[in-house]
Write a protein that holds these residues in place. Structure first.
Motif, short mmCIF file in Angstrom:
data_model
loop_
_atom_site.label_atom_id
_atom_site.label_comp_id
_atom_site.label_asym_id
_atom_site.label_seq_id
_atom_site.Cartn_x
_atom_site.Cartn_y
_atom_site.Cartn_z
N THR A 6 0.86 -1.18 0.00
CA THR A 6 0.00 0.00 0.00
C THR A 6 0.90 1.24 0.00
OG1 THR A 6 -1.69 -1.15 1.28
CG2 THR A 6 -1.81 1.25 1.25
N ILE A 7 0.62 2.14 -0.91
CA ILE A 7 1.34 3.40 -0.96
C ILE A 7 0.35 4.51 -0.62
CG2 ILE A 7 2.51 5.07 -2.44
CD1 ILE A 7 3.71 2.85 -3.98
N SER A 34 -6.43 -1.55 -5.96
CA SER A 34 -7.46 -0.62 -5.51
C SER A 34 -6.85 0.76 -5.37
CB SER A 34 -8.12 -1.07 -4.21
OG SER A 34 -7.41 -0.67 -3.08
N LEU A 35 -7.72 1.76 -5.45
CA LEU A 35 -7.29 3.15 -5.39
C LEU A 35 -8.39 3.95 -4.72
CD1 LEU A 35 -5.60 5.66 -6.50
CD2 LEU A 35 -7.09 5.52 -8.48
N SER A 36 -8.03 4.75 -3.77
CA SER A 36 -8.98 5.70 -3.19
C SER A 36 -8.27 7.04 -3.04
CB SER A 36 -9.55 5.21 -1.87
OG SER A 36 -8.54 5.15 -0.90
N VAL A 37 -9.04 8.08 -3.25
CA VAL A 37 -8.51 9.43 -3.15
C VAL A 37 -9.51 10.26 -2.36
CG1 VAL A 37 -7.68 11.46 -4.41
CG2 VAL A 37 -7.49 9.20 -5.45
N THR A 49 -4.54 6.47 -1.72
CA THR A 49 -4.18 5.18 -1.13
C THR A 49 -4.24 4.17 -2.27
OG1 THR A 49 -5.13 5.84 0.98
CG2 THR A 49 -4.70 3.48 0.67
N ILE A 50 -3.09 3.64 -2.65
CA ILE A 50 -2.98 2.75 -3.80
C ILE A 50 -2.47 1.39 -3.33
CG2 ILE A 50 -1.88 2.35 -6.03
CD1 ILE A 50 -1.62 5.41 -6.30
#
Length: 176
Positions: A6-7, A34-37, A49-50
């Motif tokens: 997770t980055i 997955s990706l959240s912004v 959050t990638i």
């Protein structure tokens, strides 16, 4: 063997930045799981959050270094799952003719609840890890899932350091 990484990236809220960050993954042929912004507690600062899989920690470190070169990026951190507290959110839409069985199933699950119900549909919300959500999906499937959506991971580091240590309070106004 591939592991999940997770980055977390803190950036200025700028048009086109997502395209430049995702381009770094595309050039390395790494699929984003997955990706959240979202906005952070600091006004004008976004948090990406990638989540992705990699077989080498060195590749992850290279990605972090590449992302740090983007001018609008303020801070980047790479984590393995034990370093984080994380969760996702999922919604399940079902026909109300199956509502009784589905509601009974909810009694055995933590962090699952009816979010909406009318004469035709029932929407259930389930929070948890990806594994917990897909386990719930398998249990709910016999009741006829009409539609399913899952958010990307949101995560916070278990470290005592946070955004405030990297971006001093005096420089950034709070959102709230």
């Amino acid at each position: 063997m591939e592991k999940l990484y997770t980055i977390c990236i803190f950036t200025e809220n700028t048009l086109g930045l997502l395209n430049r960050i995702s381009g770094i993954f595309t050039r390395r042929r790494i699929n984003i799981e997955s990706l959240s912004v979202s906005e952070t507690e600091r006004k004008g600062i976004s948090r990406f959050t990638i989540v992705f899989k990699s077989d080498e920690r060195e590749k992850v470190e290279k990605i972090v270094r590449q992302i740090r070169k983007i001018i609008e990026v303020l801070a980047v951190f790479g984590y393995e799952d034990p370093d984080l507290v994380f969760n996702e959110l999922a919604f399940f839409k079902l026909d109300t003719k199956n509502a009784a069985g589905a509601k009974q199933l909810l009694e055995g699950y933590k962090r699952a609840k009816v979010l909406f119900e009318d004469e035709q549909i029932l929407i259930i919300e389930k929070a948890g890890t990806e594994e917990e959500i897909y386990s719930f999906f398998k249990q709910l499937k016999p009741y006829g899932i009409l539609e399913f959506v899952r958010s990307g991971r949101i995560a916070l580091s278990r470290s005592e350091k946070g955004l405030a240590q990297y971006l001093p309070e005096a420089e950034w106004a709070y959102n709230i």
